[in-house]
Design an enzyme around this catalytic site. Structure first.
Site, PDB file in Angstrom:
ATOM      1  N   HIS A   1      60.368  23.406  98.479  1.00 56.59           N
ATOM      2  CA  HIS A   1      61.508  24.250  98.100  1.00 56.59           C
ATOM      3  C   HIS A   1      62.792  23.449  98.274  1.00 56.59           C
ATOM      4  O   HIS A   1      63.216  23.154  99.398  1.00 56.59           O
ATOM      5  CB  HIS A   1      61.568  25.513  98.959  1.00 56.59           C
ATOM      6  CG  HIS A   1      62.611  26.486  98.495  1.00 56.59           C
ATOM      7  ND1 HIS A   1      62.300  27.643  97.795  1.00 56.59           N
ATOM      8  CD2 HIS A   1      63.956  26.483  98.606  1.00 56.59           C
ATOM      9  CE1 HIS A   1      63.407  28.302  97.519  1.00 56.59           C
ATOM     10  NE2 HIS A   1      64.443  27.606  97.990  1.00 56.59           N
TER      11      HIS A   1
ATOM     12  N   HIS B   1      66.800  22.268  96.080  1.00 58.39           N
ATOM     13  CA  HIS B   1      67.769  22.487  94.996  1.00 58.39           C
ATOM     14  C   HIS B   1      68.395  21.134  94.656  1.00 58.39           C
ATOM     15  O   HIS B   1      69.469  20.785  95.143  1.00 58.39           O
ATOM     16  CB  HIS B   1      68.831  23.504  95.418  1.00 58.39           C
ATOM     17  CG  HIS B   1      68.288  24.895  95.575  1.00 58.39           C
ATOM     18  ND1 HIS B   1      68.310  25.820  94.564  1.00 58.39           N
ATOM     19  CD2 HIS B   1      67.668  25.484  96.621  1.00 58.39           C
ATOM     20  CE1 HIS B   1      67.747  26.942  94.982  1.00 58.39           C
ATOM     21  NE2 HIS B   1      67.348  26.758  96.233  1.00 58.39           N
TER      22      HIS B   1
ATOM     23  N   GLN C   1      69.868  31.811  89.133  1.00 58.41           N
ATOM     24  CA  GLN C   1      70.440  31.895  90.473  1.00 58.41           C
ATOM     25  C   GLN C   1      71.388  33.075  90.654  1.00 58.41           C
ATOM     26  O   GLN C   1      71.533  33.599  91.753  1.00 58.41           O
ATOM     27  CB  GLN C   1      71.169  30.580  90.801  1.00 58.41           C
ATOM     28  CG  GLN C   1      71.652  30.490  92.225  1.00 58.41           C
ATOM     29  CD  GLN C   1      71.810  29.055  92.704  1.00 58.41           C
ATOM     30  OE1 GLN C   1      71.308  28.125  92.093  1.00 58.41           O
ATOM     31  NE2 GLN C   1      72.495  28.869  93.807  1.00 58.41           N
TER      32      GLN C   1
ATOM     33  N   HIS D   1      62.739  33.202  94.891  1.00 56.72           N
ATOM     34  CA  HIS D   1      63.550  33.470  96.066  1.00 56.72           C
ATOM     35  C   HIS D   1      63.396  34.967  96.324  1.00 56.72           C
ATOM     36  O   HIS D   1      63.780  35.794  95.483  1.00 56.72           O
ATOM     37  CB  HIS D   1      65.020  33.163  95.787  1.00 56.72           C
ATOM     38  CG  HIS D   1      65.358  31.717  95.788  1.00 56.72           C
ATOM     39  ND1 HIS D   1      64.791  30.815  94.916  1.00 56.72           N
ATOM     40  CD2 HIS D   1      66.242  31.009  96.557  1.00 56.72           C
ATOM     41  CE1 HIS D   1      65.312  29.610  95.141  1.00 56.72           C
ATOM     42  NE2 HIS D   1      66.182  29.699  96.131  1.00 56.72           N
TER      43      HIS D   1
ATOM     44  N   GLU E   1      65.801  37.008 100.609  1.00 55.99           N
ATOM     45  CA  GLU E   1      66.585  36.090 101.445  1.00 55.99           C
ATOM     46  C   GLU E   1      67.818  36.841 101.946  1.00 55.99           C
ATOM     47  O   GLU E   1      68.949  36.611 101.522  1.00 55.99           O
ATOM     48  CB  GLU E   1      66.992  34.843 100.659  1.00 55.99           C
ATOM     49  CG  GLU E   1      67.650  33.781 101.526  1.00 55.99           C
ATOM     50  CD  GLU E   1      68.183  32.610 100.728  1.00 55.99           C
ATOM     51  OE1 GLU E   1      68.719  31.673 101.358  1.00 55.99           O
ATOM     52  OE2 GLU E   1      68.087  32.604  99.487  1.00 55.99           O
TER      53      GLU E   1
ATOM     54  N   ASP F   1      65.119  22.820 101.328  1.00 57.83           N
ATOM     55  CA  ASP F   1      66.059  23.711 100.647  1.00 57.83           C
ATOM     56  C   ASP F   1      67.318  22.979 100.187  1.00 57.83           C
ATOM     57  O   ASP F   1      67.596  22.918  98.993  1.00 57.83           O
ATOM     58  CB  ASP F   1      66.416  24.894 101.535  1.00 57.83           C
ATOM     59  CG  ASP F   1      66.951  26.096 100.751  1.00 57.83           C
ATOM     60  OD1 ASP F   1      66.965  26.041  99.500  1.00 57.83           O
ATOM     61  OD2 ASP F   1      67.342  27.087 101.376  1.00 57.83           O
TER      62      ASP F   1
END
Length: 455
Positions: A84, A86, A179, A237, A240, A336
């Site tokens: 995971h 970005h 996102q 996701h 969260e 992340d």
């Protein structure tokens, strides 16, 4: 690859040396690693490598390699896997400004300010620099979410190019990630479909960020149906948030069962579970296990961004790692973020991720710490469906030699990656960590290794 004429750094009493053999024989291995300790507890194992694959593993194998590497007492593992990340945002720290509060919401605001300024070239340059760092840290595969809410699909174009460039030495999976919300962000659904058509291979989403719980539920159903229709994997996701009523993981598990997607779906973060009451969780965790949904926690970022509205007691932010694993759910850890709008720190070190999980999750039993090592190696490899991953004959010779005796010590020390191999070729190396001392009556140097644990 180096030969005996290409000496490597000496490591003092625990040194690593090359030995070249002139003896030719049928099917002679290209490389033999001698005396390796393995993550499953086996010790003093030889690993024979030929044509980029592991040929044999066992103690004191009677063979000679064209090259041999003495790794006696060192842990040799398949590569780390970051499931995971970005990458479209990595190394953008300070652009267009710093996250002064360190919060998730300011990070989101910063990213929305930065997106219009992104260029393909800049994203590629930063991502390639991060991939260099990741390889040096022993990472062999990364799953990166890429924002598709920018109608230009700048990040998508950039990371598709990065995936092409790094393919010889790093596996990069891409997740089409709306996102700002599949429904909340205008055009996000169409952009996601465009990204998949361009070659992004995994369906992403963020149901808890939709405007209503019902929109979040609908987004989970639609995204899972899309993945089922296209034969793709899903990584959302999910929840969260500190809100215990954010229960989209329940919908994700049910949709996974309904559509027969078991083994192809992951729920990332799942932090609302730290706030759910135990009665509800006693129902939820068996449902997740039955569905085959995997859980991906992100210890560095979850502990940083969650619980920001708490005074004391303050929630830890991490999902219920131990309970999920005990129920048979595949649990893995991701990094992340590294130096981006949400997180100013990080170096691509998956042992740092495991180290944080050990502490935040109170996973300090010996078996629990070993499982934390698996959560950054074999477990994410399984979730990503990596072919040829492992330490058995016919597996790819993608290996990391760590300056540690075993998995627990590797986490304790965040151990130096002495050698990183891809298909049997060394692609990164580092000197052992030894400090010089100038103290009367004490040794001239100190290693941070502890005595080898008993068998």
């Amino acid at each position: 690859m180096g030969r005996s004429s290409d000496p490597l750094p000496e490591a003092g009493p625990i040194g690593i040396v090359w030995a070249a053999s002139s003896l030719e024989q049928p099917m002679q291995p290209d490389l033999i690693l001698r005396g390796a300790n393995l993550p499953d507890g086996r010790r003093e194992q030889d690993i024979l490598i030929k044509d980029g694959l592991i040929q044999a593993v066992g103690p004191q194998i009677d063979a000679r390699g064209r090259d041999e590497l003495d790794v006696s007492g060192r842990l040799v593992t398949p590569p780390f896997v970051d499931c995971h990340f970005h990458m479209d945002a990595t190394l953008s720290l300070g652009l267009p400004r710093l996250n002064r509060s360190g919060t998730l919401l300011e990070g989101i605001q910063l990213w929305n300010e930065l997106k219009p300024l992104l260029t393909v070239e800049a994203v590629v340059d930063r991502a390639m620099a991060y991939c260099d760092m990741a390889v040096a840290q022993g990472i062999g595969a990364i799953r990166s979410h890429v924002d598709v809410c920018d109608p230009r699909l700048t990040g998508v174009e950039a990371l598709l190019e990065v995936r092409r460039r790094v393919a010889p030495y790093l596996t990069l999976q891409l997740v089409a990630f709306p996102q700002d919300g599949l429904y909340r962000s205008p055009g996000a659904r169409e952009n996601l479909l465009r990204a998949l058509d361009l070659g992004v291979e995994i369906v992403g989403g963020i149901p808890h960020f939709e405007r209503t719980m019902e929109d979040g539920r609908r987004s989970v159903a639609e995204l899972c149906e899309l993945a089922a229709d296209r034969g793709l994997m899903v990584d959302l996701h999910c929840d969260e948030t500190d809100d215990p009523l954010s229960r989209h993981i329940e919908t994700l598990a049910c949709e996974t069962q309904r559509l027969g997607l078991g083994g192809r779906v992951a729920g990332s973060h799942l932090t609302s579970m730290h706030s759910m009451d135990n009665y509800y969780v006693s129902k939820l965790i068996p449902l997740i296990a039955e569905s085959g949904v995997a859980a991906i926690a992100n210890p560095l970022i979850n502990i940083t961004l969650q619980g920001r509205h708490d005074a004391y007691p303050k929630r830890r932010g991490l999902t219920r790692v131990a309970e999920l694993a005990a129920a048979g759910v595949r649990v893995a850890f991701g990094h992340d973020c590294v130096m981006d709008p949400w997180y100013s720190l990080g170096s691509g070190d998956m042992l740092e991720v495991a180290h944080m999980a050990v502490h935040v999750g109170q996973l300090t039993g010996i078996d629990a710490m070993r499982r934390c090592f698996e959560a950054v190696t074999s477990e994410p490899a399984s979730i990503l469906g990596l072919d040829g991953y492992g330490l058995e004959p016919s597996c790819r010779a993608d290996l990391v030699v760590l300056e540690a005796w075993d998995a627990v010590e590797a986490i304790r020390l965040k151990a130096t990656r002495l050698f990183v191999l891809r298909a049997g070729q060394i692609v990164a190396r580092a000197a052992p960590r030894i400090a010089s001392l100038d103290l009367p009556g004490r040794p001239p140097a100190v290693s941070f290794l502890h005595a080898a644990p008993a068998s």
